[in-house]
Design an enzyme around this catalytic site. Structure first.
Site, PDB file in Angstrom:
ATOM      1  N   CYS A   1       0.822  -1.197   0.000  1.00 18.17           N
ATOM      2  CA  CYS A   1       0.000   0.000   0.000  1.00 18.17           C
ATOM      3  C   CYS A   1       0.862   1.255   0.000  1.00 18.17           C
ATOM      4  CB  CYS A   1      -0.914   0.001   1.227  1.00 18.17           C
ATOM      5  SG  CYS A   1      -1.849  -1.526   1.423  1.00 18.17           S
TER       6      CYS A   1
ATOM      7  N   ILE B   1      -3.987  -7.702  -0.649  1.00 14.54           N
ATOM      8  CA  ILE B   1      -3.222  -8.940  -0.764  1.00 14.54           C
ATOM      9  C   ILE B   1      -3.758  -9.999   0.202  1.00 14.54           C
ATOM     10  CG2 ILE B   1      -0.934  -9.984  -0.603  1.00 14.54           C
ATOM     11  CD1 ILE B   1      -1.050  -7.982  -2.840  1.00 14.54           C
TER      12      ILE B   1
ATOM     13  N   GLY C   1       2.900  -3.109   3.709  1.00 14.99           N
ATOM     14  CA  GLY C   1       3.803  -4.236   3.807  1.00 14.99           C
ATOM     15  C   GLY C   1       3.116  -5.565   4.038  1.00 14.99           C
ATOM     16  N   GLU C   2       3.906  -6.520   4.486  1.00 13.51           N
ATOM     17  CA  GLU C   2       3.409  -7.852   4.804  1.00 13.51           C
ATOM     18  C   GLU C   2       4.123  -8.351   6.056  1.00 13.51           C
ATOM     19  OE1 GLU C   2       0.972  -9.094   3.187  1.00 13.51           O
ATOM     20  OE2 GLU C   2       1.031  -8.044   1.251  1.00 13.51           O
TER      21      GLU C   2
ATOM     22  N   ASP D   1      -3.173  -8.966   8.449  1.00 13.10           N
ATOM     23  CA  ASP D   1      -1.976  -8.785   9.268  1.00 13.10           C
ATOM     24  C   ASP D   1      -1.942  -7.390   9.880  1.00 13.10           C
ATOM     25  OD1 ASP D   1      -1.661  -7.757   6.703  1.00 13.10           O
ATOM     26  OD2 ASP D   1       0.466  -8.209   6.566  1.00 13.10           O
TER      27      ASP D   1
END
Length: 638
Positions: free
Chosen positions: A2, A53, A77-78, A101
């Site tokens: 993002c 995602i 992020g992830e 997450d």
């Protein structure tokens, strides 16, 4: 993946939306804004653009609050271990409303405070507004995979995923930082924490910043420690490395959207494809790129395609092969805009084109980036040793031979001659200075000839290598191979490679993950003896040995091929008109940074083939395009 932004001071919805509009490409799926008033009547604003995602439902909308509405998050992020953390947090009594997450970050912060960052395995840049003590907490991942910029502005403290979002703030100082431009002319990029803009800074990797009561405090929360363990045999290290790489790849394959991989046919990307194939529940999609032979006349870029075909066939991937034919005159200004800062690496073009092609089928790509920085795979790592042998040759014999080497004539030896000249330039220096010299383009002597009086004055009391020297000093007691790797991990990797990978992939609304930069893998590699990374002149020795379990020998032992683009051919053909226009005498004199006579000499020597000045000319061209896109444009609109 993002785009995020925010302001603490005089925020309003219109301002945050104008910032988000500049980074809409980072998140085409959703937009969110949160505005709140503090006890002192300041207004804080958080903004978010979403590329969905994980948990594609509206429950993933950001900015996201906790259940009480007192803590708000905007995040890019992830977090790969979020499911494990969620189970731990649920056992502690926390309840979740989504499968994201992002929500795990919120409750990890509520449970462990700022120490939560040490529990995350992933790539991230996020901001948390905590209304309980009216503080802003922003953090960046350990290796710097995701970017985060900040500045004190006329409307208050501001942050964003990209500088262009900050430039949407009325009255912000957008003047160039001449010292940072000196660093750009030295390296092709600017080291953290500086940017090319005065007063706009990068939060360094593995750091967080707390803004409260008008003050910002920055803290480092992680560092890699090179603590070599000689108690294990080479076979033991191979087993440990195989296990950790497998774990890293599997952990980064979580996704609720289509996922695939870059495939260059090199050691790093092929290793990832081999391991991903074992995990994937369907045929793995891979993307490979090549260039036309006409474009490679002046370069010796390895033919990735023939090796990628071998890997694609062996693992029966959904193999997608593209020969890149960029309209480089139209594309380069666009990419300079997306990069925010001048970054004069031709790989930006290749990276964007492959991400754009992959976006037709995929949203997430895994990349082998990081293997060279972690396991000593760059030619410059071996060059430090080669220089020792070169120094044995008397200068009265070696210097005339090197000086006689041709410059940029078409042919397969161009890069060899260029690198030989570069090695000769720095070989006689002490190890540290030698390595710094291998990574520079304009030498200090050349810059004195190139710079105008204004630039010479700005650079006179400034050491462009100061960040590199700081990191060398941290690990001065280590084997010099590990010293080089540490400096690379802190400078070259986040400030160049990860920067352009993030910006070019996000320009195509694509997420790129880098399993070889999993921090647990980096920590493991730091314990492996340096002699098993660079063995003789062979880089990545231990990684090659580990990959023998997965890959054929022709892939493991192929010649090192860099990720780049045929910029030399483009400069004498496709970009020649642009060079003559943008680097004309009137433009150079109007800008006031350089002496035109020296610029002209660089261009003419490159065109004639007397010298290979292609990257230097590309630097100058990139800088002028950046100046027009950001400095001129912003100043005109203020």
């Amino acid at each position: 993946m993002c785009g995020i932004c925010g302001v603490v001071g005089q925020a309003d919805e219109q301002l945050i939306k104008s910032m988000l509009a500049r980074i809409a490409h980072r998140g085409p799926d959703d937009e969110g804004v949160h505005i709140a008033t503090t006890s002192t009547a300041d207004r804080i604003g958080l903004g978010h653009r979403r590329l969905s995602i994980i948990d594609l439902s509206p429950a993933g909308h950001e900015p996201m609050p906790d259940a009480s509405g007192k803590v708000w998050l905007t995040y890019n992020g992830e977090i790969y271990n979020f499911k494990e953390l969620r189970r731990e947090l649920e056992a502690l009594g926390h309840r979740f409303r989504s499968g994201t997450d992002a929500e795990v970050i919120i409750y990890a912060y509520l449970e462990w405070g700022r120490d939560c960052v040490s529990r995350f395995n992933g790539m991230f840049a996020f901001a948390i507004w905590d209304s309980r003590d009216e503080s802003l907490f922003i953090a960046r991942d350990r290796l710097g995979i995701k970017p985060l910029y900040y500045s004190e502005t006329p409307v208050g403290f501001a942050f964003a995923s990209e500088i262009k979002a900050l430039l949407a703030i009325p009255g912000i100082d957008c003047s160039p930082d001449l010292a940072a431009l000196d660093q750009f002319m030295t390296f092709l990029w600017t080291p953290d924490p500086n940017t090319a803009f005065r007063g706009i800074f990068k939060l360094p990797p593995a750091h967080y910043l707390v803004y409260r009561d008008g003050k910002a405090e920055i803290q480092e929360y992680w560092d890699v420690t090179f603590d070599e363990d000689d108690s294990l045999s080479e076979a033991d290290w191979i087993d440990a490395l195989r296990e950790q790489i497998t774990r890293s790849v599997r952990g980064q394959m979580i996704s609720d959207v289509p996922l695939g991989a870059f495939l260059s046919g090199g050691l790093d990307s092929s290793t990832l494809v081999a391991l991903m194939t074992d995990v994937a529940d369907k045929k793995l999609t891979t993307y490979t790129f090549g260039f036309k032979q006409e474009d490679l006349r002046y370069d010796i870029l390895e033919d990735d395609v023939k090796y990628a075909r071998i890997v694609g066939s062996k693992f029966e991937t959904d193999y997608q092969e593209h020969y890149l034919e960029p309209q480089v005159m139209e594309l380069l200004p666009k990419l300079v805009y997306h990069l925010d800062e001048p970054v004069a690496d031709p790989a930006i073009i290749t990276s964007y084109l492959i991400c754009r092609a992959a976006r037709e089928r995929l949203t997430v790509l895994l990349s082998g980036m990081g293997g060279d920085e972690v396991f000593a795979g760059y030619p410059r790592h071996a060059a430090v040793k080669i220089a020792e042998a070169y120094n044995i040759i008397p200068a009265f014999l070696s210097r005339p031979l090197v000086d006689a080497l041709p410059g940029a004539k078409p042919g397969r030896l161009t890069a060899l001659f260029r690198n030989t000249k570069k090695l000769a330039r720095s070989a006689a220096l002490p190890e540290r200075e030698r390595y710094l010299g291998f990574g520079t383009y304009f030498t200090e002597d050349e810059k004195r000839e190139l710079y105008s009086g204004r630039m010479r004055e700005a650079a006179s009391d400034f050491d462009p290598y100061r960040e590199h020297r700081k990191y060398f000093d941290r690990v001065v007691a280590q084997d010099f191979v590990n010293q080089m790797l540490y400096v690379d991990l802190k400078t070259f990797l986040p400030c160049l490679n990860l920067t352009y990978t993030d910006k070019t992939s996000m320009a195509a609304s694509t997420e790129v993950r880098v399993p070889l930069l999993d921090h647990e893998l980096v920590e493991l590699a730091a314990r492996i003896p340096a002699r098993l990374k660079l063995k003789g002149l062979s880089g990545k020795h231990i990684l090659k040995r580990a990959a023998e379990a997965w890959l054929p020998s022709e892939i493991i032992n192929r010649k090192k091929a860099g990720f780049s683009a045929p910029v030399r051919a483009w400069l004498v053909r496709d970009l020649r008109e642009m060079v003559e226009d943008l680097l004309s005498e009137s433009n150079i004199n109007r800008r006031g940074y350089f002496e035109y006579s020296f610029v002209r000499r660089l261009i003419d020597e490159n065109l004639s083939g007397r010298e290979d000045n292609s990257l230097k000319v590309f630097q100058l061209l990139t800088l002028e395009l950046w100046h027009r896109a950001f400095i001129d444009e912003t100043q005109q609109n203020q």
